[in-house]
Scaffold this motif. Structure first.
Motif, PDB file in Angstrom:
ATOM      1  N   ASP A 222      -1.134  15.866   4.606  1.00 20.67           N
ATOM      2  CA  ASP A 222      -2.188  15.619   3.612  1.00 20.67           C
ATOM      3  C   ASP A 222      -3.580  15.650   4.251  1.00 20.67           C
ATOM      4  N   LYS A 294     -11.979   4.073  -0.297  1.00 22.51           N
ATOM      5  CA  LYS A 294     -10.863   3.381   0.386  1.00 22.51           C
ATOM      6  C   LYS A 294     -11.421   2.552   1.543  1.00 22.51           C
ATOM      7  N   THR A 314       2.690   1.733   6.358  1.00 25.82           N
ATOM      8  CA  THR A 314       2.910   2.491   5.114  1.00 25.82           C
ATOM      9  C   THR A 314       4.163   2.024   4.368  1.00 25.82           C
ATOM     10  N   ASP A 315       5.078   1.380   5.072  1.00 23.73           N
ATOM     11  CA  ASP A 315       6.224   0.764   4.393  1.00 23.73           C
ATOM     12  C   ASP A 315       5.756  -0.260   3.366  1.00 23.73           C
ATOM     13  N   LYS A 316       4.622  -0.907   3.686  1.00 27.17           N
ATOM     14  CA  LYS A 316       4.179  -2.012   2.834  1.00 27.17           C
ATOM     15  C   LYS A 316       3.035  -1.637   1.918  1.00 27.17           C
ATOM     16  N   ILE A 317       2.201  -0.708   2.365  1.00 26.84           N
ATOM     17  CA  ILE A 317       1.046  -0.360   1.535  1.00 26.84           C
ATOM     18  C   ILE A 317       0.727   1.128   1.704  1.00 26.84           C
ATOM     19  N   ASP A 318       0.428   1.750   0.599  1.00 24.75           N
ATOM     20  CA  ASP A 318       0.133   3.179   0.619  1.00 24.75           C
ATOM     21  C   ASP A 318      -1.093   3.423   1.500  1.00 24.75           C
ATOM     22  N   SER A 319      -0.952   4.291   2.508  1.00 24.83           N
ATOM     23  CA  SER A 319      -2.102   4.548   3.374  1.00 24.83           C
ATOM     24  C   SER A 319      -2.001   5.938   3.987  1.00 24.83           C
ATOM     25  N   ARG A 320      -3.145   6.427   4.462  1.00 25.67           N
ATOM     26  CA  ARG A 320      -3.186   7.737   5.101  1.00 25.67           C
ATOM     27  C   ARG A 320      -3.739   7.559   6.502  1.00 25.67           C
ATOM     28  N   LEU A 334      -6.830   2.934   3.320  1.00 26.26           N
ATOM     29  CA  LEU A 334      -5.935   2.283   2.367  1.00 26.26           C
ATOM     30  C   LEU A 334      -6.765   1.514   1.348  1.00 26.26           C
ATOM     31  N   ASP A 335      -6.056   1.039   0.327  1.00 22.26           N
ATOM     32  CA  ASP A 335      -6.730   0.215  -0.665  1.00 22.26           C
ATOM     33  C   ASP A 335      -6.077  -1.158  -0.599  1.00 22.26           C
TER      34      ASP A 335
END
Lengths: 401, 461
Positions: A222, A294, A314-320, A334-335
């Motif tokens: 991404d 973000k 990323t297991d816990k919170i959507d992040s790049r 992340l947010d």
């Protein structure tokens, strides 16, 4: 009422600091304010605008050393260096697009925040390039440390202490630093589609090779898609980028050797000079996370642990994530809401060691959180004694660190 | 404030509780810990303790803090400016027993060692990993001591000095607390850079007990060369052009004609007795071949002749052995004399004039003193061979060193490029830094209010 002071000479800087100390005032110190949102929001009574302390001083290209006033814009310094085919080897980033500020910032800001770009893996960090400075401490005294020579072992290395002190100990008025010639040629080897587990191994293989790699980054699919370099954007897969610089024939030889060495990780491609410049500028300035709201964290972890650290987050919170420095430097967007997910982020590297700095978030969020990695009680105590030694009246950037 | 406590029975008993019989007040042990490789007068401590862990060091420092006894860290005893002299008496903290090599992370290219590990011990340990630790001050110094004095050496031009190669430290502070300055992550941006404040503090701010070091990949190929020049300016010009061309040369050493003469007679060589460069190149095979070609042309453009290559291991070893044996070669010039290794660093454009003036002063003074320099960095040393009992000669040596140091500072350089301040360069600190010295004193007082850590070195508080 808040005052803004704009001293034009080092003596006037000294006067300003003495005035503040005498009147129980404190300063929010800026050059061009491009990095103002770094650190915690300050609780100063007044502003000290150093932008007039400006101009390249002694520059002898043959010495590979430049002295410049602290608020000289980085763009001006880069322009003067470019005329002589030289550069700042630690590749300082321009984070103003990321931070939503403007301009290139100042050389003093680069050193005070110790900002280094992708070439750090070969050439060291900003603080490794500062040779000496003149300045004014929070005690209201002129100070000098180091000089214009590369080796100097006379006492405490105060120049290094300035690097990363965010203007909380002393105000640098001029800085001497190393500069280096621009390489004749630069190229980038791209390895396409390396998965997250193999990426640090691939980068480590390149960095450990005798081929003098000057940068190693990994762009997950991404992130790669956001690049302005079409080879990278259209890869449709992750891209691992390895940069090589030097004289033409040597670069060619090393690129070929690296492609052979890295073939086991995926298909390889090669970028020539102009695309190489574009790609590494994007990585340096973290362009992939500019222009959105973000929250952005900057993590430093042992390079081989980087992938696992990000997976745990990323297991816990959507992040790049963007991986630089062979995986040891991670930019994470992340947010995380009101607490920027700081516990999740810091918990992720608890076992392997590392630290995280919240680089971009609203003033409200940064005011409530430990923006910098919390330290042990012993270190905190030591830092407090040093701060007290330099700035006993808390005149300089109170609350920022 | 110099009213230090004595090492009395109570202190010895408290130390004994911590380390058992690893504490000594015997004269020969104390004498061994009051001398280094410098010309400074030997000054023995009152006792020597041999800790084996960081916790023991912390406990020892606590005892010393309670009794206000000076603590002088000791590694291998190879310092050059009297850093380990017990000028106020006190306890020598011999860290040589802390010689364990800890976690080696080949992937991340770092290793954690205790302070007493020596650089040769570490490089031996790294054998077969493809990695090495590059900082090489010549002596087989301890890594803790090298960090404490911010050591460098012949290959700093490529690999940097200790300050560039230490990732973090564990140190014991003046109150006996233990601090670790960072993790294995490469960048320490959390708070002030205490790692680099401790590096080069010569044991005056904390006792370095453990270090995590950055390792480097062993080069694929190494090649070396010797080239002599009719004039010193040509040699320096060749060095400047090489550095400006961004050629990643690993060592460039300059020997003046007197030094070449000494090396020839000691090592049985036949180099022209002219200003001479010793060069070393490292990298991939093609990179080295290219560097050799470019530097060869640069040298020849600047009057260099008599270019000798040594690409074979045994020839290279002979060449660098001759360079490393410079100290012995010098001592052989005047048997029985003591060497005084001087140390200044100047901007490279002022290097030729500083060396030539130094040579003129040496010749006028009647002293024997060859000159050798790490010229890629603007750093050069003379070895003054002195008869310590001859006061006239000592005065002339001091006068010469004074002139050389002041000239270096006036040229925008420094009174010490790599040996440190210790007791030998303290008198020049005001000249070099002016009010900057006051800031160093403030830091020293903030971290060591009772002045027990290596008192009398770098700055007086």
């Amino acid at each position: 009422m808040a005052e803004t002071l704009r001293p034009e000479t080092p003596d006037q800087v000294l006067d300003a600091v003495n005035w503040a100390a005498d009147h129980g005032r404190s300063f929010d110190v800026t050059g061009l304010a491009s990095k103002h949102p770094l650190g915690r929001p300050m609780q100063a009574t007044d502003k000290l605008d150093l932008s007039a302390i400006n101009g390249v001083g002694l520059y002898e290209p043959s010495e590979l050393v430049m002295t410049a006033a602290a608020a000289t814009p980085l763009d001006d310094i880069n322009a003067v260096l470019a005329e002589n085919r030289q550069r700042l080897a630690f590749e300082p980033p321009n984070l103003s697009a990321l931070l939503g500020t403007g301009g290139s910032g100042t050389i003093g800001g680069v050193f005070a925040c110790n900002l280094s770009g992708p070439r750090r893996v070969l050439s060291g960090a900003a603080r490794d390039h500062i040779l000496g400075f003149h300045g004014v401490s929070g005690r209201g005294e002129h100070i000098k440390s180091g000089g214009r020579v590369v080796k100097n072992v006379t006492g405490f290395d105060l120049s290094k202490l300035m690097a990363g002190s965010f203007g909380t100990l002393a105000l640098m008025t001029d800085i001497s630093f190393k500069v280096l010639p621009v390489s004749e040629k630069s190229r980038t080897v791209l390895v396409i589609g390396v998965d997250a587990t193999d990426a640090p191994v691939a980068m480590g293989t390149a960095l450990k090779s005798p081929y003098e790699v000057s940068a190693a980054a990994h762009l997950p699919t991404d992130i790669a898609a956001t690049s302005g370099v079409s080879y990278v954007a259209s890869a449709g897969a992750s891209v691992t980028a390895i940069r090589v610089e030097g004289p033409g024939p040597s670069v060619e030889f090393r690129c070929n050797a690296l492609r052979e060495m890295l073939a086991e990780f995926g298909d390889t491609e090669e970028l020539h000079s102009s695309n190489t410049d574009t790609l590494w500028r994007e990585i340096r300035d973290v362009s992939c996370f500019a222009g959105n709201d973000k929250q952005v964290w900057r993590l430093s972890v042992p390079p081989m642990d980087g992938t696992d650290v990000v997976a745990r987050i990323t297991d816990k919170i959507d992040s790049r994530a963007l991986f630089d420095w062979g995986g040891g430097r991670i930019w994470l967007a992340l947010d995380g809401g009101g607490d920027a997910a700081h516990e999740t982020v810091r918990e992720a590297f608890r076992d392997c060691g590392g630290h995280a700095t919240l680089v971009r978030a609203s003033d409200e969020v940064r005011a409530q959180l430990p923006v910098f990695q919390p330290q042990s009680a012993a270190l905190t105590g030591l830092a407090a004694r040093i701060k007290d030694g330099f700035d006993p009246h808390s005149v300089l950037n109170p609350g920022r660190m | 404030m110099n009213d230090f406590g004595n090492i009395d029975d109570a202190v010895l008993a408290a130390l004994g509780d911590i380390v058992g019989d690893r504490v000594s007040t015997g004269k020969s042990v104390r004498d061994l810990h009051g001398r280094d490789l410098s010309f400074h007068h030997d000054t023995a401590p009152d006792a020597v303790v041999f800790p084996e862990t960081t916790d023991e060091v912390a406990a020892i420092v606590k005892v010393c803090a309670a009794h206000r006894v000076p603590v002088i860290p000791f590694g291998a005893g190879s310092s050059l400016e009297g850093q380990l002299m017990a000028v106020h008496g006190g306890l020598s903290l011999d860290l040589s027993g802390m010689n364990k090599i800890g976690e080696l992370n080949e992937g991340d290219m770092d290793v954690t060692v205790e302070a007493g590990v020596t650089r040769l011990q570490l490089n031996h340990h790294l054998h077969n990993t493809g990695l090495f630790f590059p900082v090489d001050p010549g002596a087989d110094a301890s890594l803790g001591g090298m960090a404490a004095t911010r050591a460098s050496g012949t290959n700093a031009v490529r690999y940097g000095t200790m300050r560039d190669n230490v990732l973090n430290l564990t140190a014991v502070l003046a109150d006996g607390s233990i601090v670790k300055t960072g993790g294995r992550a490469r960048k320490s941006s959390t708070g002030y850079d205490l790692t680099r404040l401790l590096i080069g503090s010569e044991g005056t701010l904390g006792v370095i007990c453990e270090l995590t070091l950055k390792l480097h990949a062993l080069p694929e190929t190494t090649s070396a060369a010797v080239v002599s020049f009719p004039e010193l300016e040509g040699a320096v010009k060749a060095v400047m052009t090489t550095i400006q061309s961004a050629i990643p040369i690993s060592r460039i050493e300059l020997l003046d004609e007197v030094q070449v003469g000494a090396v020839n007679s000691y090592s049985g060589l036949d180099y022209s007795e002219q200003p001479t460069l010793f060069l070393e190149f490292q990298g991939s095979e093609s990179a080295v071949a290219e560097q050799v070609k470019i530097v060869g042309e640069i040298c020849s453009d600047n009057g260099g002749g008599d270019f000798r290559w040594a690409s074979k291991q045994e020839d290279r070893n002979a060449l660098w052995k001759a360079r490393h044996d410079v100290a012995y070669a010098n001592m052989a010039m005047r048997p029985g004399a003591k060497p005084w290794f001087t140390d200044v660093c100047v901007p490279i454009s002022r290097l030729a004039e500083n060396i030539l003036e130094a040579r003129k002063d040496i010749d006028a003074s009647g002293l024997t003193a060859p000159i050798v320099g790490h010229v890629g960095d603007g750093n050069f040393h003379t070895t003054i061979l002195i008869d310590e009992d001859n006061t006239g000669e000592m005065d002339r040596a001091r006068e010469f060193n004074d002139r050389m140091v002041k000239r270096a500072i006036a040229s925008g350089g420094t009174c010490s490029g790599e040996h440190g301040v210790g007791i030998g360069k303290k008198e020049f600190m005001e000249l070099e830094y002016g009010t900057g010295v006051a800031v160093m004193k403030t830091i020293k007082r903030a971290l060591d209010p009772d002045n027990i850590l290596n008192p009398g070195k770098i700055v007086d508080t």
